[in-house]
Write an enzyme that holds these catalytic residues in place. Structure first.
Site, PDB file in Angstrom:
ATOM      1  N   CYS A 109     -29.575 -56.400  -5.992  1.00 28.18           N
ATOM      2  CA  CYS A 109     -29.496 -55.480  -4.871  1.00 28.18           C
ATOM      3  C   CYS A 109     -31.404 -55.048  -5.471  1.00 28.18           C
ATOM      4  O   CYS A 109     -31.968 -55.800  -4.473  1.00 28.18           O
ATOM      5  CB  CYS A 109     -28.480 -54.053  -5.821  1.00 28.18           C
ATOM      6  SG  CYS A 109     -28.938 -52.848  -4.204  1.00 28.18           S
ATOM      7  N   HIS A 212     -23.453 -56.380  -6.347  1.00 24.20           N
ATOM      8  CA  HIS A 212     -23.274 -55.490  -8.051  1.00 24.20           C
ATOM      9  C   HIS A 212     -22.316 -55.720  -9.181  1.00 24.20           C
ATOM     10  O   HIS A 212     -21.340 -55.997  -8.339  1.00 24.20           O
ATOM     11  CB  HIS A 212     -23.688 -54.726  -8.141  1.00 24.20           C
ATOM     12  CG  HIS A 212     -24.915 -53.781  -7.139  1.00 24.20           C
ATOM     13  ND1 HIS A 212     -25.625 -53.411  -8.490  1.00 24.20           N
ATOM     14  CD2 HIS A 212     -24.820 -52.807  -6.294  1.00 24.20           C
ATOM     15  CE1 HIS A 212     -26.986 -52.792  -7.697  1.00 24.20           C
ATOM     16  NE2 HIS A 212     -26.067 -52.322  -6.473  1.00 24.20           N
ATOM     17  N   GLU A 214     -22.061 -56.415 -11.754  1.00 29.95           N
ATOM     18  CA  GLU A 214     -22.448 -56.235 -13.210  1.00 29.95           C
ATOM     19  C   GLU A 214     -21.215 -54.868 -13.300  1.00 29.95           C
ATOM     20  O   GLU A 214     -20.538 -54.745 -13.868  1.00 29.95           O
ATOM     21  CB  GLU A 214     -23.306 -55.440 -13.189  1.00 29.95           C
ATOM     22  CG  GLU A 214     -23.881 -53.921 -12.435  1.00 29.95           C
ATOM     23  CD  GLU A 214     -24.591 -54.705 -11.471  1.00 29.95           C
ATOM     24  OE1 GLU A 214     -24.346 -55.254 -10.955  1.00 29.95           O
ATOM     25  OE2 GLU A 214     -24.868 -53.142 -10.790  1.00 29.95           O
TER      26      GLU A 214
END
Ligand code: MN
Length: 238
Positions: A109, A212, A214
């Site tokens: 990001c 994202h 994660e």
């Protein structure tokens, strides 16, 4: 764990409360991939930056506030979000030092934006106002849900890692790469043409994504996002 690389993770500071802030999804994703995450507090001390860069086996540039447009030669537009000049100063210095050492970098990001600016590129300060007709890149769904596809550019490192030409991603950004830094190439695009991933053309592992992973990795059906963390941690072992 033996053979677990130390991976520096950049942090943010909540400006109102001065609390050091880190979403645990970043270190958790690295731990699950076999890495040893080490949270890096910001510093303006160049020798501390050099020690961090020496110590770590790889660097994860995490998400966060917008980068000060002065860093890429623009005046701050009304549509730019909150900035944190100290964090910019620290991350740009650290990123350039880790690039110089040729150690692996994975940007997420804000991290893709930071990498591009560190190497001389520029950013859209706000997609909605500067790119009419672009997709809703600030999705309403929670980050554990995907909202738009990206097409993976053929014969890129990203394609080799993901083993697919198309991937559904989440989207929580209002900025994006505008002019690409000379040493980077595009490795993924959203259907409107927004750059969603880049990679360095020379270094063995220097890759960044606008979404994202994660928040998606290790969830059912999200193996491609998991593969990104595995590939990064593996590169940090070399
Ligand atoms: Mn997006």
């Amino acid at each position: 764990m033996i053979n677990s690389p130390i991976i520096g993770v950049t942090t943010s500071v909540m400006t109102d409360t001065l609390v050091l802030h880190m979403n645990p999804c970043y270190p958790d994703a690295l731990l699950r991939a076999g890495g040893t995450p080490l949270l890096l507090p910001q510093t303006g001390d160049a020798s501390a930056v050099a020690r961090y860069a020496q110590l770590i086996d790889g660097l994860l540039l995490s998400g966060g506030d917008d980068i000060d447009p002065a860093r890429y030669g623009e005046a701050q537009s009304w549509s730019c979000g909150d900035i944190c000049p100290q964090r910019d100063e620290f991350e740009l210095a650290l990123c350039r030092e880790v690039l110089r050492l040729g150690k692996p970098i994975f940007g997420i990001c804000r991290g893709i934006q930071l990498l591009n600016v560190a190497l001389g590129g520029t950013l859209y300060q706000d997609l909605k106002s500067e790119w009419p007709g672009s997709l809703a890149h600030q999705q309403h769904q929670k980050p554990e849900y995907t909202s738009h596809p990206v097409s993976i550019v053929s014969d890129t490192q990203l394609q080799h890692i993901l083993e697919t030409d198309m991937l559904a991603v989440n989207s929580h950004h209002h900025q994006a790469v505008k002019e690409l830094a000379p040493e980077l190439r595009v490795s993924a695009l959203s259907p409107d043409g927004v750059i969603e991933a880049v990679e360095h053309m020379q270094l063995p592992f220097c890759l960044a994504v606008q979404w994202h992973p994660e928040r998606l990795a290790w969830r059912p059906g999200q193996d491609a996002h998991t593969a990104l963390f595995r590939a990064f941690v593996e590169a940090c072992l070399r």
